[in-house]
Design a protein around this motif. Structure first.
Motif, PDB file in Angstrom:
ATOM      1  N   GLY A 275      -1.906 -79.668 -28.321  1.00 13.06           N
ATOM      2  CA  GLY A 275      -2.848 -80.752 -28.562  1.00 13.06           C
ATOM      3  C   GLY A 275      -3.639 -80.551 -29.843  1.00 13.06           C
ATOM      4  N   CYS A 276      -4.173 -81.657 -30.368  1.00 16.63           N
ATOM      5  CA  CYS A 276      -4.950 -81.600 -31.610  1.00 16.63           C
ATOM      6  C   CYS A 276      -5.752 -82.893 -31.746  1.00 16.63           C
ATOM      7  N   THR A 277      -6.495 -82.994 -32.826  1.00 10.50           N
ATOM      8  CA  THR A 277      -7.244 -84.212 -33.130  1.00 10.50           C
ATOM      9  C   THR A 277      -6.834 -84.695 -34.517  1.00 10.50           C
ATOM     10  N   ILE A 278      -6.508 -85.974 -34.625  1.00 12.02           N
ATOM     11  CA  ILE A 278      -6.114 -86.587 -35.896  1.00 12.02           C
ATOM     12  C   ILE A 278      -7.289 -87.378 -36.447  1.00 12.02           C
ATOM     13  N   ILE A 292      -5.081 -85.989 -29.481  1.00 11.25           N
ATOM     14  CA  ILE A 292      -3.685 -86.003 -29.045  1.00 11.25           C
ATOM     15  C   ILE A 292      -3.569 -84.971 -27.920  1.00 11.25           C
ATOM     16  N   ASN A 293      -3.438 -85.449 -26.703  1.00 14.24           N
ATOM     17  CA  ASN A 293      -3.423 -84.563 -25.538  1.00 14.24           C
ATOM     18  C   ASN A 293      -2.026 -84.353 -24.976  1.00 14.24           C
ATOM     19  N   ASN A 294      -1.078 -85.195 -25.382  1.00 12.06           N
ATOM     20  CA  ASN A 294       0.287 -85.052 -24.885  1.00 12.06           C
ATOM     21  C   ASN A 294       1.059 -84.061 -25.745  1.00 12.06           C
ATOM     22  N   VAL A 296       3.713 -83.200 -28.240  1.00  6.52           N
ATOM     23  CA  VAL A 296       4.308 -84.020 -29.297  1.00  6.52           C
ATOM     24  C   VAL A 296       5.733 -83.541 -29.544  1.00  6.52           C
ATOM     25  N   TYR A 300       7.915 -88.655 -30.691  1.00  2.00           N
ATOM     26  CA  TYR A 300       6.669 -89.113 -30.064  1.00  2.00           C
ATOM     27  C   TYR A 300       5.841 -89.978 -31.027  1.00  2.00           C
ATOM     28  N   GLU A 301       5.232 -91.024 -30.492  1.00  2.00           N
ATOM     29  CA  GLU A 301       4.303 -91.876 -31.233  1.00  2.00           C
ATOM     30  C   GLU A 301       3.024 -92.044 -30.428  1.00  2.00           C
ATOM     31  N   GLU A 302       1.890 -91.848 -31.083  1.00  2.00           N
ATOM     32  CA  GLU A 302       0.598 -92.133 -30.459  1.00  2.00           C
ATOM     33  C   GLU A 302       0.179 -93.531 -30.907  1.00  2.00           C
ATOM     34  N   PHE A 325       4.720 -88.239 -36.105  1.00  2.00           N
ATOM     35  CA  PHE A 325       4.435 -86.832 -36.384  1.00  2.00           C
ATOM     36  C   PHE A 325       5.608 -86.146 -37.061  1.00  2.00           C
TER      37      PHE A 325
END
Length: 349
Positions: A275-278, A292-294, A296, A300-302, A325
């Motif tokens: 996980g991370c933060t964009i 981003i908790n799923n 990746v 994958y697309e958020e 990503f």
């Protein structure tokens, strides 16, 4: 006789002015180089021959000389009459005016493009009005022949022509580059054009005008803004419509997909798994922090709803922001790292 102009135009020797116009219109459209991109050299030669034939036969003075002396007469190779009157040779044919006096004549064929422009009311390439706005469709990057029939784009022009009324010149198109920010927020652009207008006496004079273009939020590439009859004014010709076509400049962060905005972020494998933060700056200057908790994976697309481009017909609504990503894998792992990953992830497979 040399070149047979009547055969070139496919008309009889008794052809009327209307017959000549119909024949030239048909053949000029058929053989114009822009209509024959795969056969341009032959088309250019044929187009020139047709134009020269029309220029001669549509002019009573030139036609009379051609009918009597042929092509040689037009080029000044007529022998002197038996009675000694008139002057032949010397590069100029001689004939007699209605008053009986000799009149010197020399035929210098005009450019085929000039003849075409005069007949159809616009230039087929590069000439025309003053700098900044030409009557030529090529000046604005648009092809002269958008379809099989040039008159189909004139808005009923064929009817006006057949009825003897004024023709409308072909529309002039010009690209209008806009940044993604301008298309997101909307903006106003001022465009200076130069054109010729006619005064009461029919004389034309150059003028400059400022056109205001209101870019609405959400407009897409290809959107057209039309300014009716802003082309050059000419006798017996309705001026061209000036059409600006929205073009979209490339953006350093986002690409556009319909009403969605797409961005690709590069993250290390560890963040893809844990996980991370964009963090992103939007086109209107806001800062978004997207967790981003799923896990990746490569496909994958958020999706962040409502953070795309405004909908042109409903600017209060927006498309989506789609984050893709690019996962950065480590170049190598040591033995401890490999065993640690196996220990942590082994049970997941």
């Amino acid at each position: 006789m040399g070149v047979d102009y009547y055969s070139l135009l496919q008309v009889s020797r008794t052809a009327t002015d209307d017959d000549l116009k119909k024949a030239y219109r048909k053949l000029a459209m058929k053989w114009h180089p822009d209509k024959n991109p795969t056969n341009k050299k032959q088309a250019e030669a044929k187009f020139k021959e047709i134009s020269e034939a029309y220029e001669v036969l549509s002019d009573p003075q030139k036609r009379a000389i051609y009918d009597q002396y042929g092509e040689e007469g037009l080029k000044g190779q007529v022998p002197p009459p038996p009675d000694g009157s008139g002057v032949g040779g010397g590069g100029g044919a001689t004939f007699f005016s209605s008053g009986g006096g000799p009149t010197s004549f020399r035929f210098n064929p005009r450019s085929a493009d000039d003849i075409f422009a005069e007949f159809f009311g616009f230039s087929s390439g590069g000439g025309g009005g003053p700098a900044g706005m030409r009557t030529s469709s090529r000046s604005f990057g648009g092809g002269m022949f958008g379809g099989d029939d040039i008159f189909g784009s004139f808005g009923g022009d064929r009817t006006a022509m057949n009825a003897g009324g004024p023709r409308k010149a072909a529309p002039i198109e010009r690209a209008l580059p806009c940044s993604l920010e301008e298309l997101y927020k909307g903006t106003t652009k001022k465009m200076k054009i130069s054109r010729e207008i006619a005064d009461a006496s029919g004389k034309t004079l150059p003028v400059e005008e400022i056109l205001t273009i209101d870019i609405k939020p959400g407009w897409k590439k290809g959107t057209k803004i039309t300014f009716p009859e802003k082309g050059n004014e000419q006798p017996n010709l309705i001026p061209s419509d000036l059409i600006f076509i929205i073009d979209e400049k490339p953006h350093s962060t986002f690409t556009r997909d319909g009403n969605d905005l797409v961005v690709t972020k590069k993250i290390p494998l560890a963040e893809a798994l844990t996980g991370c933060t964009i963090n992103l700056t939007t086109l209107d200057g806001r800062t978004l922090s997207i967790p981003i908790n799923n896990v990746v994976h490569p496909d994958y697309e958020e999706v962040v709803r409502g953070e795309g481009m405004p909908l042109p017909k409903e600017p209060s609504r927006r498309g989506n922001l789609r984050i893709k990503f690019n996962i950065k894998f480590p170049a190598r792992l040591n033995a401890d790292q490999k065993s640690g990953i196996k220990r942590l992830l082994g049970s997941s497979y």
